[in-house]
Design a protein around this motif. Structure first.
Motif, mmCIF file in Angstrom:
data_model
loop_
_atom_site.group_PDB
_atom_site.id
_atom_site.type_symbol
_atom_site.label_atom_id
_atom_site.label_comp_id
_atom_site.label_asym_id
_atom_site.label_seq_id
_atom_site.Cartn_x
_atom_site.Cartn_y
_atom_site.Cartn_z
ATOM 1 N N PHE A 93 66.527 46.961 -38.722
ATOM 2 C CA PHE A 93 67.888 46.720 -39.208
ATOM 3 C C PHE A 93 68.908 47.410 -38.300
ATOM 4 N N GLY A 94 68.579 48.643 -37.852
ATOM 5 C CA GLY A 94 69.476 49.346 -36.938
ATOM 6 C C GLY A 94 69.601 48.625 -35.605
ATOM 7 N N TYR A 95 68.483 48.082 -35.139
ATOM 8 C CA TYR A 95 68.498 47.330 -33.874
ATOM 9 C C TYR A 95 69.365 46.080 -34.000
ATOM 10 N N LEU A 96 69.180 45.343 -35.088
ATOM 11 C CA LEU A 96 69.967 44.125 -35.306
ATOM 12 C C LEU A 96 71.440 44.445 -35.502
ATOM 13 N N THR A 97 71.725 45.575 -36.172
ATOM 14 C CA THR A 97 73.117 45.986 -36.360
ATOM 15 C C THR A 97 73.778 46.266 -35.014
ATOM 16 N N GLY A 98 73.034 46.937 -34.121
ATOM 17 C CA GLY A 98 73.562 47.203 -32.783
ATOM 18 C C GLY A 98 73.831 45.919 -32.015
ATOM 19 N N MET A 99 72.912 44.967 -32.105
ATOM 20 C CA MET A 99 73.096 43.671 -31.431
ATOM 21 C C MET A 99 74.336 42.970 -31.980
ATOM 22 N N PHE A 100 74.476 42.998 -33.313
ATOM 23 C CA PHE A 100 75.646 42.368 -33.934
ATOM 24 C C PHE A 100 76.933 43.050 -33.484
ATOM 25 N N PHE A 101 76.917 44.401 -33.481
ATOM 26 C CA PHE A 101 78.139 45.137 -33.175
ATOM 27 C C PHE A 101 78.625 44.833 -31.762
ATOM 28 N N TYR A 102 77.731 44.896 -30.778
ATOM 29 C CA TYR A 102 78.158 44.709 -29.400
ATOM 30 C C TYR A 102 78.412 43.248 -29.046
ATOM 31 N N THR A 103 78.149 42.359 -29.997
ATOM 32 C CA THR A 103 78.588 40.963 -29.856
ATOM 33 C C THR A 103 79.928 40.755 -30.554
ATOM 34 N N ALA A 104 80.036 41.311 -31.761
ATOM 35 C CA ALA A 104 81.233 41.094 -32.576
ATOM 36 C C ALA A 104 82.421 41.919 -32.107
ATOM 37 N N ALA A 105 82.170 43.142 -31.601
ATOM 38 C CA ALA A 105 83.288 44.021 -31.223
ATOM 39 C C ALA A 105 84.155 43.418 -30.113
ATOM 40 N N PRO A 106 83.566 42.965 -28.979
ATOM 41 C CA PRO A 106 84.428 42.354 -27.961
ATOM 42 C C PRO A 106 85.152 41.110 -28.461
ATOM 43 N N LEU A 107 84.458 40.290 -29.265
ATOM 44 C CA LEU A 107 85.102 39.093 -29.808
ATOM 45 C C LEU A 107 86.262 39.452 -30.730
#
Length: 269
Positions: A93-107
């Motif tokens: 879950f932490g890994y997926l959260t990191g993937m989501f964050f670094y995709t969503a943050a720039p967008l």
């Protein structure tokens, strides 16, 4: 069938006309609605005459450049700075959260201008590919023009960049301190109390620095976009929660842990 089609068309025309009528009413309360409708209706000279629109695009480019320096530094640190224990694990879950964050943050930093930014990058790459080295001087001139547009950003963007740089610098230092601790540990699973830089005042200064980094991005954005506020809120909530747990772990692990350190916010929490 006939009456159904007639009714549908009438509803469609009313739905299309009503927003225009509302936006045309001379009321200051409808200013935001008017601007939103104009965003969809702009064309021709109205579209190209908006200096604020060009400024907003370059502001988003500026925010993304700042974000890119953060992401690249974190990547380098992950590979070369941190010495992870062989027993270290991360929950999926932490890994997926990191993937989501670094995709969503720039967008989130450019969500209102994403098509324009994609078009800007595509045009830049296409121009370089088509013109090639034979037209390098012209390409360099365009690139210098882009730099000049960035330098014309408002004072608020540079204040935000200064705040960002402050957090960025301290996070780099704190990560270097954390990375060096395992080099001096007697065993790979040993933990040592970190000292230096912001570690003297809080237990998780790298998290504090991260909050400062995103506060800088928020200031540089002008604070006009709710999406960036929500991004900042997520960063603060997530890091404060994690820092509190880290602080409690330090207290349980070390009997001589410095009593003057706070969890993440100096003199507050």
């Amino acid at each position: 069938m006939k009456f159904w089609l007639v009714g549908l068309l009438r509803v469609a025309w009313v739905a299309g006309t009503l927003p225009i009528i509302i936006a045309s009413l001379p009321s200051s309360r409808l200013h935001l609605f008017h601007e939103a409708l104009m965003g969809f209706a702009k064309r021709g000279k109205i579209m190209h005459s908006s200096s604020y629109h060009r400024y907003a695009v370059w502001r988003s480019v500026f925010l993304l450049l700042l974000m890119e320096t953060q992401v690249l530094r974190r990547l380098v640190e992950t590979v070369y700075v941190f010495k992870y224990s062989p027993s270290a694990r991360m929950h999926i879950f932490g890994y997926l959260t990191g993937m989501f964050f670094y995709t969503a943050a720039p967008l989130s930093l450019c969500c209102n201008l994403t098509p324009e930014l994609f078009r800007f990058v595509a045009d830049l790459l296409a121009e370089f590919t088509i013109k090639g080295k034979s037209h390098m001087p012209a390409f360099e001139s365009d690139l210098l023009g882009s730099v000049d547009n960035l330098l014309k950003l408002r004072c608020l963007q540079w204040i935000g960049a200064a705040i960002f740089l402050q957090g960025w610098t301290h996070q780099r230092r704190c990560h270097a301190i954390l990375g060096s601790l395992r080099e001096h540990a007697e065993r790979v699973d040993d933990y040592v109390v970190p000292h230096g830089d912001w570690f003297e005042i809080v237990s998780s200064p790298h998290y504090l620095a991260e909050i400062v980094i995103y506060a800088g991005l928020l200031v540089a954005s002008g604070g006009e976009d709710l999406t960036i506020w929500l991004l900042f809120g997520f960063v603060v909530a997530n890091l404060v929660f994690t820092a509190a747990e880290t602080h409690r772990w330090y207290w349980r692990k070390f009997d001589n842990y410095p009593s003057n350190r706070y969890a993440i916010i100096p003199f507050v929490y």
